[in-house]
Design a protein around this motif. Structure first.
Motif, PDB file in Angstrom:
ATOM      1  N   ASP A 181     -22.434  -9.612  -1.754  1.00  0.00           N
ATOM      2  CA  ASP A 181     -21.451  -9.513  -0.673  1.00  0.00           C
ATOM      3  C   ASP A 181     -22.200  -9.190   0.623  1.00  0.00           C
ATOM      4  OD1 ASP A 181     -19.343  -9.160   1.011  1.00  0.00           O
ATOM      5  OD2 ASP A 181     -18.498  -7.416  -0.017  1.00  0.00           O
ATOM      6  N   PHE A 182     -22.703 -10.238   1.283  1.00  0.00           N
ATOM      7  CA  PHE A 182     -23.567 -10.046   2.443  1.00  0.00           C
ATOM      8  C   PHE A 182     -22.799  -9.888   3.753  1.00  0.00           C
ATOM      9  CE2 PHE A 182     -26.257 -12.709  -0.503  1.00  0.00           C
ATOM     10  CZ  PHE A 182     -26.945 -11.615  -1.004  1.00  0.00           C
ATOM     11  N   HIS A 183     -21.487  -9.700   3.627  1.00  0.00           N
ATOM     12  CA  HIS A 183     -20.677  -9.441   4.819  1.00  0.00           C
ATOM     13  C   HIS A 183     -20.388  -7.947   4.990  1.00  0.00           C
ATOM     14  CE1 HIS A 183     -20.058 -13.694   5.558  1.00  0.00           C
ATOM     15  NE2 HIS A 183     -19.698 -13.849   4.298  1.00  0.00           N
ATOM     16  N   GLN A 184     -20.837  -7.141   4.032  1.00  0.00           N
ATOM     17  CA  GLN A 184     -20.602  -5.700   4.129  1.00  0.00           C
ATOM     18  C   GLN A 184     -21.321  -5.123   5.342  1.00  0.00           C
ATOM     19  OE1 GLN A 184     -20.990  -3.052   0.815  1.00  0.00           O
ATOM     20  NE2 GLN A 184     -20.114  -4.510  -0.651  1.00  0.00           N
ATOM     21  N   GLU A 185     -20.693  -4.134   5.937  1.00  0.00           N
ATOM     22  CA  GLU A 185     -21.229  -3.499   7.151  1.00  0.00           C
ATOM     23  C   GLU A 185     -22.633  -2.935   6.925  1.00  0.00           C
ATOM     24  OE1 GLU A 185     -20.410   0.757   9.239  1.00  0.00           O
ATOM     25  OE2 GLU A 185     -18.644  -0.468   8.792  1.00  0.00           O
ATOM     26  N   ALA A 186     -22.837  -2.247   5.822  1.00  0.00           N
ATOM     27  CA  ALA A 186     -24.136  -1.619   5.553  1.00  0.00           C
ATOM     28  C   ALA A 186     -25.234  -2.675   5.425  1.00  0.00           C
ATOM     29  CB  ALA A 186     -24.065  -0.776   4.286  1.00  0.00           C
ATOM     30  N   TRP A 187     -24.931  -3.782   4.756  1.00  0.00           N
ATOM     31  CA  TRP A 187     -25.928  -4.836   4.581  1.00  0.00           C
ATOM     32  C   TRP A 187     -26.309  -5.446   5.922  1.00  0.00           C
ATOM     33  CZ3 TRP A 187     -29.286  -6.540   1.162  1.00  0.00           C
ATOM     34  CH2 TRP A 187     -29.845  -7.793   1.348  1.00  0.00           C
ATOM     35  N   ARG A 188     -25.322  -5.714   6.763  1.00  0.00           N
ATOM     36  CA  ARG A 188     -25.590  -6.292   8.075  1.00  0.00           C
ATOM     37  C   ARG A 188     -26.429  -5.336   8.925  1.00  0.00           C
ATOM     38  NH1 ARG A 188     -21.437  -6.412  10.962  1.00  0.00           N
ATOM     39  NH2 ARG A 188     -19.836  -5.571   9.558  1.00  0.00           N
ATOM     40  N   LEU A 189     -26.142  -4.045   8.819  1.00  0.00           N
ATOM     41  CA  LEU A 189     -26.892  -3.060   9.584  1.00  0.00           C
ATOM     42  C   LEU A 189     -28.337  -2.980   9.103  1.00  0.00           C
ATOM     43  CD1 LEU A 189     -27.030  -0.804  11.674  1.00  0.00           C
ATOM     44  CD2 LEU A 189     -26.116   0.775   9.949  1.00  0.00           C
ATOM     45  N   LEU A 190     -28.541  -2.957   7.795  1.00  0.00           N
ATOM     46  CA  LEU A 190     -29.891  -2.859   7.245  1.00  0.00           C
ATOM     47  C   LEU A 190     -30.717  -4.097   7.592  1.00  0.00           C
ATOM     48  CD1 LEU A 190     -31.972  -1.392   5.489  1.00  0.00           C
ATOM     49  CD2 LEU A 190     -31.006  -2.583   3.505  1.00  0.00           C
ATOM     50  N   VAL A 191     -30.142  -5.272   7.424  1.00  0.00           N
ATOM     51  CA  VAL A 191     -30.864  -6.503   7.740  1.00  0.00           C
ATOM     52  C   VAL A 191     -31.166  -6.562   9.238  1.00  0.00           C
ATOM     53  CG1 VAL A 191     -30.732  -9.026   7.775  1.00  0.00           C
ATOM     54  CG2 VAL A 191     -29.916  -7.767   5.783  1.00  0.00           C
ATOM     55  N   GLY A 192     -30.212  -6.092  10.054  1.00  0.00           N
ATOM     56  CA  GLY A 192     -30.447  -6.061  11.499  1.00  0.00           C
ATOM     57  C   GLY A 192     -31.632  -5.187  11.860  1.00  0.00           C
ATOM     58  N   ILE A 193     -31.760  -4.046  11.192  1.00  0.00           N
ATOM     59  CA  ILE A 193     -32.889  -3.143  11.447  1.00  0.00           C
ATOM     60  C   ILE A 193     -34.205  -3.789  11.022  1.00  0.00           C
ATOM     61  CG2 ILE A 193     -33.949  -0.966  10.721  1.00  0.00           C
ATOM     62  CD1 ILE A 193     -31.102   0.196  10.555  1.00  0.00           C
ATOM     63  N   LEU A 194     -34.210  -4.409   9.844  1.00  0.00           N
ATOM     64  CA  LEU A 194     -35.438  -5.022   9.335  1.00  0.00           C
ATOM     65  C   LEU A 194     -35.857  -6.224  10.178  1.00  0.00           C
ATOM     66  CD1 LEU A 194     -34.747  -4.845   5.484  1.00  0.00           C
ATOM     67  CD2 LEU A 194     -36.182  -3.333   6.862  1.00  0.00           C
ATOM     68  N   VAL A 195     -34.897  -7.075  10.509  1.00  0.00           N
ATOM     69  CA  VAL A 195     -35.210  -8.247  11.325  1.00  0.00           C
ATOM     70  C   VAL A 195     -35.612  -7.816  12.734  1.00  0.00           C
ATOM     71  CG1 VAL A 195     -34.253 -10.338  12.370  1.00  0.00           C
ATOM     72  CG2 VAL A 195     -33.727  -9.789   9.994  1.00  0.00           C
ATOM     73  N   GLY A 196     -34.943  -6.783  13.234  1.00  0.00           N
ATOM     74  CA  GLY A 196     -35.248  -6.295  14.577  1.00  0.00           C
ATOM     75  C   GLY A 196     -36.624  -5.670  14.689  1.00  0.00           C
ATOM     76  N   THR A 197     -37.223  -5.321  13.553  1.00  0.00           N
ATOM     77  CA  THR A 197     -38.560  -4.734  13.557  1.00  0.00           C
ATOM     78  C   THR A 197     -39.646  -5.801  13.695  1.00  0.00           C
ATOM     79  OG1 THR A 197     -37.777  -2.918  12.168  1.00  0.00           O
ATOM     80  CG2 THR A 197     -40.146  -3.272  12.233  1.00  0.00           C
ATOM     81  N   LEU A 198     -39.353  -7.027  13.282  1.00  0.00           N
ATOM     82  CA  LEU A 198     -40.360  -8.078  13.260  1.00  0.00           C
ATOM     83  C   LEU A 198     -41.000  -8.360  14.622  1.00  0.00           C
ATOM     84  CD1 LEU A 198     -38.751 -10.642  10.770  1.00  0.00           C
ATOM     85  CD2 LEU A 198     -40.623  -9.032  10.350  1.00  0.00           C
ATOM     86  N   PRO A 199     -40.212  -8.443  15.718  1.00  0.00           N
ATOM     87  CA  PRO A 199     -40.860  -8.760  17.002  1.00  0.00           C
ATOM     88  C   PRO A 199     -41.943  -7.773  17.408  1.00  0.00           C
ATOM     89  CG  PRO A 199     -38.491  -9.071  17.170  1.00  0.00           C
ATOM     90  CD  PRO A 199     -38.739  -8.423  15.847  1.00  0.00           C
ATOM     91  N   ILE A 200     -41.684  -6.478  17.281  1.00  0.00           N
ATOM     92  CA  ILE A 200     -42.677  -5.493  17.728  1.00  0.00           C
ATOM     93  C   ILE A 200     -43.878  -5.475  16.785  1.00  0.00           C
ATOM     94  CG2 ILE A 200     -41.791  -3.456  16.504  1.00  0.00           C
ATOM     95  CD1 ILE A 200     -42.333  -1.882  19.112  1.00  0.00           C
ATOM     96  N   VAL A 201     -43.674  -5.805  15.501  1.00  0.00           N
ATOM     97  CA  VAL A 201     -44.788  -5.877  14.567  1.00  0.00           C
ATOM     98  C   VAL A 201     -45.706  -7.040  14.940  1.00  0.00           C
ATOM     99  CG1 VAL A 201     -45.439  -6.352  12.179  1.00  0.00           C
ATOM    100  CG2 VAL A 201     -43.566  -4.777  12.660  1.00  0.00           C
ATOM    101  N   VAL A 202     -45.118  -8.200  15.183  1.00  0.00           N
ATOM    102  CA  VAL A 202     -45.901  -9.393  15.511  1.00  0.00           C
ATOM    103  C   VAL A 202     -46.640  -9.210  16.835  1.00  0.00           C
ATOM    104  CG1 VAL A 202     -45.776 -11.846  16.089  1.00  0.00           C
ATOM    105  CG2 VAL A 202     -44.399 -10.932  14.203  1.00  0.00           C
ATOM    106  N   VAL A 203     -45.925  -8.784  17.863  1.00  0.00           N
ATOM    107  CA  VAL A 203     -46.541  -8.620  19.185  1.00  0.00           C
ATOM    108  C   VAL A 203     -47.558  -7.480  19.157  1.00  0.00           C
ATOM    109  CG1 VAL A 203     -46.115  -8.121  21.618  1.00  0.00           C
ATOM    110  CG2 VAL A 203     -44.510  -9.548  20.338  1.00  0.00           C
TER     111      VAL A 203
END
Length: 277
Positions: A86-108
């Motif tokens: 159930d990938f529409h759950q609030e917690a899942w969206r928040l966790l994925v947002g945090i993980l995906v949001g970390t990628l730019p600063i890691v790469v740069v």
């Protein structure tokens, strides 16, 4: 830089630098800038980007403890969503947002580490970044509607705030300042933008501090790093609690005016000569 040129603060200097780190890491005024300017004012050498990154692990521990209950619920709910697909759950969206949001600063961040070694730490850069982010934060404060709460956060919020987080690689910008500014532009409530900034900073602080500790490990630096990290933990915890309460009842204009004044102070110091570039 030659090993002989590296300065290691003694225990009481590390204690003070840890206090500066803790008080300024999560308040949107740039811990890196203050860790660069404060030693210059009192006549100490620059402890460098590595020392700064390592003692940020104390700030990371403060976030983990302060938000321990929230993080536990987030991880358990996300695991439940994964099991149910159930990938529409609030917690899942928040966790994925945090993980995906970390990628730019890691790469740069890795690109900067490989190509240049560390970001520029000149005071002129810090002054410009302090004032520039203040203007952006003021714009966000004026235009943001502040109507969205934590339940509305999704993956795209993580991506946009994560992209803004890469600006923190420029000393003087402030990781929390950049992410809170982005959150306000996304119409988040002030305290929600700050809370999201803290959560998004967990992977970034861990990776930056861990990488610097491993890559620049020196036995001579262990005492100062340990004292600075403990000091940063204590004062980071206090500053997190203060900022969340402050933003529930007040705007960010205090930090905007402070950043402008701080930047102008650096310019004045460089012009008059009591600060060296």
């Amino acid at each position: 830089m030659l090993l002989a040129d590296i300065w290691y603060p003694n225990w009481w200097q590390a204690l003070i630098l840890g206090m500066v780190q803790g008080l300024t890491e999560f308040i949107p005024i740039s811990s890196t800038a203050h860790l660069r300017v404060f030693p210059a004012l009192v006549g100490w050498p620059d402890a460098g980007a590595s020392f700064t990154a390592v003692i940020q692990l104390g700030s990371l521990l403060a976030v983990l403890i302060y938000f321990a209950s929230d993080l536990r619920q987030l991880l358990l709910a996300s695991w439940n969503a994964w099991q149910k697909r159930d990938f529409h759950q609030e917690a899942w969206r928040l966790l994925v947002g945090i993980l995906v949001g970390t990628l730019p600063i890691v790469v740069v961040g890795l690109a900067i580490k490989v190509i240049w070694g560390s970001p520029p730490r000149q005071l002129w850069v810090i002054a410009a970044a302090a004032i520039g982010l203040a203007l952006l934060l003021g714009w966000a404060e004026q235009t943001g509607k502040r109507e969205r709460d934590v339940h509305s956060l999704g993956i795209w919020d993580g991506i946009w705030v994560g992209l803004a987080q890469t600006l923190a690689l420029i000393p003087g910008v402030s990781r929390s300042g950049a992410t809170i500014t982005a959150g306000l532009f996304l119409n988040l409530q002030r305290s929600v933008a700050a809370r999201y900034s803290f959560l998004l900073g967990i992977p970034a602080l861990f990776l930056a501090g861990g990488l610097e500790f491993i890559s620049d490990f020196e036995v001579e630096a262990l005492l100062s790093q340990a004292v600075g990290t403990v000091s940063a933990f204590v004062f980071s915890y206090l500053s997190i609690d203060w900022l969340l309460q402050f933003l529930q009842r007040s705007s960010t204009w205090l930090f905007i005016f402070y950043r402008i004044g701080f930047g102008l102070f650096i310019v004045l110091g460089l012009t008059l000569g009591f600060l060296r570039p």
